[in-house]
Write a protein that holds these residues in place. Structure first.
Motif, PDB file in Angstrom:
ATOM      1  N   ASN A  25       0.884  -1.165   0.000  1.00  0.00           N
ATOM      2  CA  ASN A  25       0.000   0.000   0.000  1.00  0.00           C
ATOM      3  C   ASN A  25       0.917   1.208   0.000  1.00  0.00           C
ATOM      4  O   ASN A  25       1.589   1.464   0.994  1.00  0.00           O
ATOM      5  N   PRO A  49       0.399  -4.753   2.829  1.00  0.00           N
ATOM      6  CA  PRO A  49      -1.051  -4.905   2.691  1.00  0.00           C
ATOM      7  C   PRO A  49      -1.605  -5.793   3.806  1.00  0.00           C
ATOM      8  O   PRO A  49      -0.913  -6.642   4.345  1.00  0.00           O
ATOM      9  N   ASN A  52      -6.159 -10.040   4.403  1.00  0.00           N
ATOM     10  CA  ASN A  52      -7.320 -10.100   3.521  1.00  0.00           C
ATOM     11  C   ASN A  52      -8.316  -9.067   4.022  1.00  0.00           C
ATOM     12  O   ASN A  52      -9.096  -9.335   4.923  1.00  0.00           O
ATOM     13  N   TYR A 145     -11.987   0.969   2.209  1.00  0.00           N
ATOM     14  CA  TYR A 145     -11.220   1.174   0.985  1.00  0.00           C
ATOM     15  C   TYR A 145     -12.021   1.900  -0.074  1.00  0.00           C
ATOM     16  O   TYR A 145     -13.089   1.441  -0.481  1.00  0.00           O
ATOM     17  N   GLU A 151      -5.434  -1.487  -2.587  1.00  0.00           N
ATOM     18  CA  GLU A 151      -6.092  -2.774  -2.329  1.00  0.00           C
ATOM     19  C   GLU A 151      -7.287  -2.960  -3.253  1.00  0.00           C
ATOM     20  O   GLU A 151      -7.546  -4.066  -3.726  1.00  0.00           O
ATOM     21  N   ARG A 154      -5.998  -3.717  -6.724  1.00  0.00           N
ATOM     22  CA  ARG A 154      -5.456  -5.067  -6.754  1.00  0.00           C
ATOM     23  C   ARG A 154      -6.565  -6.125  -6.780  1.00  0.00           C
ATOM     24  O   ARG A 154      -6.407  -7.182  -7.361  1.00  0.00           O
TER      25      ARG A 154
END
Length: 172
Positions: A25, A49, A52, A145, A151, A154
């Motif tokens: 990040n 990052p 999950n 987010y 993230e 991605r």
């Protein structure tokens, strides 16, 4: 949080930043001329990052209508507005979510197909819409987010799960 310093040739700058963004990040990229190579010196603040950050599909879609019902809803919504004009955020969110659910089912049954690609494209469309609407730092509602976050970039389908869970919670 940590800082990364990279010395690279100017034409390689975007590839270097993109590679770092895929692994970390990253924050704003600061640059200056490199005194030794004639290239650029990049300074980037980064974090690892999260393991999950997204809701699990079972959590995000726990109370979602059936896939057949959602397909029907999106088909009716699209038919009401020819050429996909002005369909709005709810349409793109629900379409991306139902395509994600179809792709997840294909993955579980090891059934090859185009569902994962279609789900990712729809997720990116939702992210583009959210980004253009100028969402605040907390995302659509309370999501951690925003669409332009590394993230989210991605994992677009993870972004859809986050936004669907928030949307459904707020629209019960």
């Amino acid at each position: 949080m940590f800082e990364i310093r990279v010395i690279c040739e100017t034409p390689d700058r975007e590839a270097v930043v993109s590679g770092l963004r895929s692994q970390f990040n990253i924050g704003r990229v600061r640059s200056s001329l490199s005194l030794t190579s004639g290239g650029e010196r990049l300074y980037i603040t980064a974090d690892l990052p999260a393991a999950n950050p997204w809701p699990a599909p079972e959590q995000a879609y726990a109370v979602a209508p059936s896939i057949v019902r959602e397909i029907g809803w999106t088909a009716r919504a699209a038919a009401e507005r020819p050429l996909y004009t002005d369909l709005g955020r709810e349409f793109w969110l629900r379409k991306a979510a139902v395509l994600d659910r179809i792709a997840l089912a294909d993955d579980r049954e090891n059934a090859p197909g185009d569902a994962a690609e279609a789900a990712t494209k729809a997720a990116r469309r939702l992210m583009d819409l959210d980004s253009a609407s100028g969402l605040g730092p907390s995302g659509h509602a309370d999501g951690p987010y925003v669409p332009d976050h590394p993230e989210s970039t991605r994992n677009p389908r993870g972004y859809v799960r986050q936004e669907y869970a928030i949307w459904h919670k707020n629209n019960q």
